[in-house]
Scaffold this active site. Structure first.
Site, PDB file in Angstrom:
ATOM      1  N   ASP A 125      -1.675  -2.820  -9.070  1.00  0.00           N
ATOM      2  CA  ASP A 125      -0.248  -2.659  -9.358  1.00  0.00           C
ATOM      3  C   ASP A 125       0.398  -3.975  -9.770  1.00  0.00           C
ATOM      4  OD1 ASP A 125       0.276  -0.012  -9.246  1.00  0.00           O
ATOM      5  OD2 ASP A 125       1.358  -0.025  -7.354  1.00  0.00           O
TER       6      ASP A 125
ATOM      7  N   ASP B  74       0.833   4.227   6.215  1.00  0.00           N
ATOM      8  CA  ASP B  74      -0.366   4.401   7.028  1.00  0.00           C
ATOM      9  C   ASP B  74      -0.045   5.111   8.345  1.00  0.00           C
ATOM     10  OD1 ASP B  74       1.148   2.297   7.917  1.00  0.00           O
ATOM     11  OD2 ASP B  74      -0.425   0.792   7.740  1.00  0.00           O
TER      12      ASP B  74
END
Length: 661
Positions: A239, A392
């Site tokens: 990214d 997460d």
């Protein structure tokens, strides 16, 4: 030949314990003349010597003040950690509190040296407006302020003891696991080594964003995983917004692909959702449906070649197992004081919290990396969502609500890097403590309506979220950074010594047990944890009330320590000569070329220190309270406030850890 000088008698007298020496000489007049003759010369040299010492002292003081003023001016002129729009109400509250404390200290000093009576029945019986105001304040304080402060302090002490009990129970659970030598096991013959088709299909993802310092080492370590090549696919999910860095990463991927590694490079044109968006985009590829498991490694993580063979076999015969999490190991844990203190925290997190929760509850928060997921568990739990900065933990909670179980492997370690600067660590901790509060707001209805047991619901709500993510930063900041200095000006609500000293030291001792080599840092660790409470409290409040800073995602700055020591770390972990040859080829083929390109691409930047205003305000507040405690002769309270104030001062001036470039 000259005649010897005439002799003279000496008499010694003792008057009031002082010894007097009298000299009796028949020629005393001549003796006095010699003495007078030598006096002006000796006096001149004596005065010159004194003048020289005074001038030296003045020169030293002038140089010291000039250097200190220059340092202060330089630091104040530097930009602080956050702009005015982000300082918020907490910083304004601390400034007001500090101003009131300084004013209170000045009044207390005046009252102390004027011996004003503290127990006057009628305030108008006192002479002088200032003394009358002081006595009126004493009366108001005892009747109205002290009860409120005492009530608040008791409330925080109760929270403190509940959290301490939770930590003690976790430590006892860890001792029980160690004593019984309990650890997850799997069938070593789960897969036929001679038949590669018996191995499951594994997808490995390396999400990264502008990870200039560490991307090459991470890709190199993952490409050397010991797994059948036709059963393994590596995705490098880049990214980065720097075209030069994108080209370097793509060249790195191509070099490994030319060596026969099944690896692909992906770059998103629309970079939304941070890491969660990156992972979600990668999982939407058509070929992912052919894979059963996915392993995730952040860009600074370097797994051992046998990582997959130590984790994936745990899934066999356990259809309800959704995640296998490995432990982190740090390449730079001894780099500076900041990394040593972080290592203490994370050792307790992995050794105690995750191991105990994994064994007794089959649930813990996914660490975002160094773990293997069953892809079916990800899909049934809704996949990666972009709604918080802790994607997460989000997927772990949703998978737990869907009945999936987790396994934690404490003996499988993955090498990674700790933040070496206070700026990077502070931003990381802000994200780690604001995200859980965002998630709690979003997941609370789902937790209440889920089909899991009441015990698991209570564990999620009261222990996982409220106690460890909300109550811990709340009481640590409120009790030790606000109420404790406040009680120095309100002696009626003074905190007991066991709250200020004994219990915190005992809890710090428990925290250091998983890292026994860190025992010399017991006191610095205690001060460090209290110092970080302002960052964690601010992050918790911003996440709970959805303030602007709660949605900030800043990639943790890496220094490339793992990349500098790649050959040594790999050589220590591998024993096979074939693996060592791979490392040497890896270094000779593309490592040096990439390092030279990175050095050319990076423009040199001057290192600078930051200025953290919240920490500085708290430093002066605690030091002011320490000065006030001297008037009351409060020993341990004074030392705690003094050293805690100095710790805040060190943090506020960014004097701990390495400065980022």
């Amino acid at each position: 030949m000259m005649a010897p000088p005439s002799s003279f008698p000496v008499s010694i007298e003792n008057v009031n314990e002082f010894t007097l020496l009298k000299i009796h000489d028949s020629d005393s007049a001549k003796f006095l003349e010699k003495q007078k003759a030598s006096t002006p010369k000796q006096l001149t040299w004596f005065l010159l010597l004194k003048l020289h010492r005074v001038l030296t002292l003045l020169s030293w003081l002038t140089h010291g003040f000039k250097s200190s003023f220059g340092l202060i001016k330089k630091r104040v002129s530097l930009p602080d950690d956050e702009g005015p729009k982000h300082r918020g109400r907490l910083y304004r509250f601390l400034r007001v509190f500090l101003a009131l404390s300084i004013a209170g200290l000045a009044i207390e000093i005046i009252a102390h040296y004027n011996n004003w009576t503290l127990r006057v029945i009628q305030p108008w019986e006192v002479d002088g407006f200032l003394e009358w105001s002081y006595v009126a304040w004493i009366s108001f304080r005892e009747e109205y302020v002290a009860p409120l402060v005492l009530l608040m302090s008791k409330f925080c002490i109760v929270l403190f003891m509940i959290q301490s009990l939770d930590r003690l129970v976790l430590c006892l659970g860890c001792f029980w696991i160690k004593y019984n030598k309990i650890k997850p096991t799997f069938d070593e013959d789960a897969y036929d080594i001679e038949d590669p088709s018996s191995f499951p299909m594994v997808l490995v993802q390396i999400p990264m964003c502008n990870e200039r310092e560490v991307f090459a080492q991470s890709i190199g370590a993952v490409c050397q995983l010991d797994w059948p090549k036709d059963r393994l696919l590596i995705q490098v999910l880049d990214d980065s917004d720097d075209p030069n860095l994108q080209q370097l990463i793509n060249e790195e991927v191509s070099s490994w692909k030319d060596k026969g590694v099944n690896i692909i490079y992906r770059h998103r044109l629309i970079r939304t959702g941070y890491k969660a968006g990156n992972l979600s985009s990668a999982m939407s590829c058509d070929y992912v449906k052919d894979y059963e498991f996915v392993a995730i490694f952040d860009a600074d993580f370097q797994p051992n070649p046998d990582f997959l063979k130590l984790t994936v076999p745990h899934f066999k015969g356990k259809p309800d197992l959704g995640l296998v999490q490995a432990r982190w190991s740090f390449v730079n844990k001894d780099e500076n004081l900041l990394t040593r203190l972080q290592n203490i925290n994370l050792c307790f997190h992995f050794e105690v919290e995750q191991q105990v929760n994994g064994h007794f509850l089959n649930f813990f928060g996914f660490n975002g990396t160094a773990g293997v997921w069953r892809i079916k568990a990800l899909e049934e739990s809704g996949g990666w969502l972009e709604r918080t900065t802790v994607e997460d933990m989000d997927i772990a909670v949703r998978a737990h609500l869907n009945g999936w179980k987790f396994i934690y492997l404490n003996d499988v370690k993955v090498l990674c890097e700790l933040p070496e600067s206070y700026e990077a660590y502070k931003k990381q901790q802000h994200r780690w403590h604001s995200g859980p509060m965002q998630l709690f707001r979003l997941c609370l209805p789902a937790i209440i309506t889920s089909k899991i047991s009441i015990w698991k619901k209570c564990n999620l709500i009261f222990l996982f979220f409220l106690l460890r993510k909300l109550i811990l930063p709340f009481y640590s900041f409120t009790l030790f950074c606000i109420i404790l200095p406040f009680t120095m000006f309100i002696p009626e609500s003074e905190l007991p010594l066991w709250v200020v000293c004994y219990v915190p030291i005992f809890m710090s001792f428990l925290n250091i047990l998983p890292a026994p080599k860190s025992f010399p840092f017991l006191v610095p660790y205690l001060l460090f944890e209290n110092t970080m409470s302002v960052t964690k409290f601010n992050a918790m409040v911003s996440g709970l009330f959805q303030l602007g800073s709660a949605y900030e995602w800043v990639v943790t700055k890496k220094t490339g320590r793992s990349s500098e020591s790649d050959l040594l770390s790999f050589a220590e972990r591998e024993s096979k000569s074939s693996s060592e040859e791979k490392i040497q080829r890896r270094n000779s083929d593309s490592g040096l070329e990439l390092l030279s390109k990175l050095k050319q691409a990076e423009a040199p930047k001057k290192k600078r220190n930051m200025l953290y205003r919240k920490e500085l305000a708290l430093a002066f507040l605690l030091l002011t309270a320490a000065a006030r405690s001297l008037l009351s002769a409060q020993g341990l309270h004074f030392y705690f406030l003094l050293f805690q104030g100095l710790a805040f001062l060190v943090m506020g001036l960014d004097l701990i850890g390495e400065q980022v470039s």
